[in-house]
Design an enzyme around this catalytic site. Structure first.
Site, PDB file in Angstrom:
ATOM      1  CD  GLU A  81     -14.370  15.712 -13.065  1.00  0.00           C
ATOM      2  OE1 GLU A  81     -14.910  15.287 -14.333  1.00  0.00           O
ATOM      3  OE2 GLU A  81     -14.917  17.018 -12.724  1.00  0.00           O
ATOM      4  CG  HIS A 100     -13.218  20.959 -14.905  1.00  0.00           C
ATOM      5  ND1 HIS A 100     -13.924  20.724 -16.150  1.00  0.00           N
ATOM      6  CD2 HIS A 100     -13.983  20.439 -13.810  1.00  0.00           C
ATOM      7  CE1 HIS A 100     -14.949  20.085 -15.717  1.00  0.00           C
ATOM      8  NE2 HIS A 100     -15.064  19.804 -14.553  1.00  0.00           N
ATOM      9  CG  HIS A 102     -19.290  22.010 -13.090  1.00  0.00           C
ATOM     10  ND1 HIS A 102     -19.140  21.685 -11.692  1.00  0.00           N
ATOM     11  CD2 HIS A 102     -18.229  21.030 -13.537  1.00  0.00           C
ATOM     12  CE1 HIS A 102     -18.175  20.651 -11.400  1.00  0.00           C
ATOM     13  NE2 HIS A 102     -17.780  20.565 -12.624  1.00  0.00           N
ATOM     14  CG  HIS A 170     -18.705  17.578 -16.504  1.00  0.00           C
ATOM     15  ND1 HIS A 170     -17.813  16.328 -16.524  1.00  0.00           N
ATOM     16  CD2 HIS A 170     -18.423  18.437 -15.504  1.00  0.00           C
ATOM     17  CE1 HIS A 170     -17.052  16.560 -15.409  1.00  0.00           C
ATOM     18  NE2 HIS A 170     -17.597  17.567 -14.956  1.00  0.00           N
TER      19      HIS A 170
END
Length: 240
Positions: A81, A100, A102, A170
């Site tokens: 990603e 990023h 979760h 996500h």
């Protein structure tokens, strides 16, 4: 496997390493998630670790990526990603770092109609909005992963001028004008989400920060970033 030197200062490389470990230690990242920084020597490129659990990242793991999010001069496996990062840097020239994650407490806000809003001053940067990226709008048949440039572009477009974008089912992605600021925002987005969830169990309505309070508190917090960053970094790197 081939690896090469990156076009970034040692200080910036060390900050990305520290950020990965800090966020793992703080429970924002686990075996997944990643941190990047725009190169301070080549602004059209960015650096991030090879595909590895954040708590294990070292300076030797850091790789350089070009404007299309492709690894430069290194044959090791990169993060799938990475396009999240590359397309945000392309869309937002002022952004210097991206995280990023979760983050668990954030997930419900990306899957319901309840907006994640700043409930206290440490989460004040959320005043700019927390839009939700719906990957189905771009690719109905998907695995929820931002695995190419078109999906990265769509995510960056959803982020717009905000500081945080949620990703349905996500996680989240936050930006900063430095690695310490992006780390700060990742940690306090998770904390703000946790507090907001707790507040919903009490007698309401919830008094969120106004936009003016959000702007002023964000500016005040920016002036103190070195304090938590010094603490977090020292603790995280002591575990080498």
């Amino acid at each position: 496997m081939k690896k090469s030197k990156v076009s970034a200062s040692k200080t910036l490389v060390d900050d990305v390493v520290a950020a990965s470990r800090v966020l793992a230690q703080q429970g924002v990242l686990d075996a997944y998630g990643h941190v990047s920084a725009r190169s301070d020597k080549r602004p059209d490129r960015f650096i991030m670790s090879r595909s590895r659990a954040p708590a294990l990242v070292t300076a030797a793991d850091i790789m350089e990526h070009d404007a299309d999010s492709e690894v430069v001069g290194d044959t090791r496996k990169g993060f799938l990603e990475r396009y999240i990062h590359g397309e945000i840097y392309r869309a937002r020239p002022e952004v210097m770092a991206v995280v990023h994650s979760h983050s668990a407490s954030v997930i419900p806000f990306g899957a319901t109609r309840t907006k994640l809003r700043p409930i206290y001053h440490m989460g004040s940067f959320l005043w700019s909005g927390t839009p939700v990226f719906e990957i189905r709008d771009e690719k109905p048949d998907n695995d929820l992963l931002v695995r190419d440039r078109p999906l990265g572009h769509a995510l960056a477009k959803t982020l717009g001028k905000c500081n945080c974008v949620l990703m349905r089912g996500h996680g989240m992605t936050v930006i900063g004008d430095s690695v310490p600021e992006a780390v700060f925002r990742a940690i306090y987005t998770e904390m703000n989400a946790r507090l907001q969830l707790q507040a919903t169990q009490l007698e309401g309505p919830i008094e969120f920060l106004s936009d003016e309070e959000g702007r002023r508190s964000t500016a005040a917090n920016r002036g103190t970033l070195e304090r938590p960053w010094e603490l977090w970094k020292k603790k995280a790197l002591a575990r080498k």
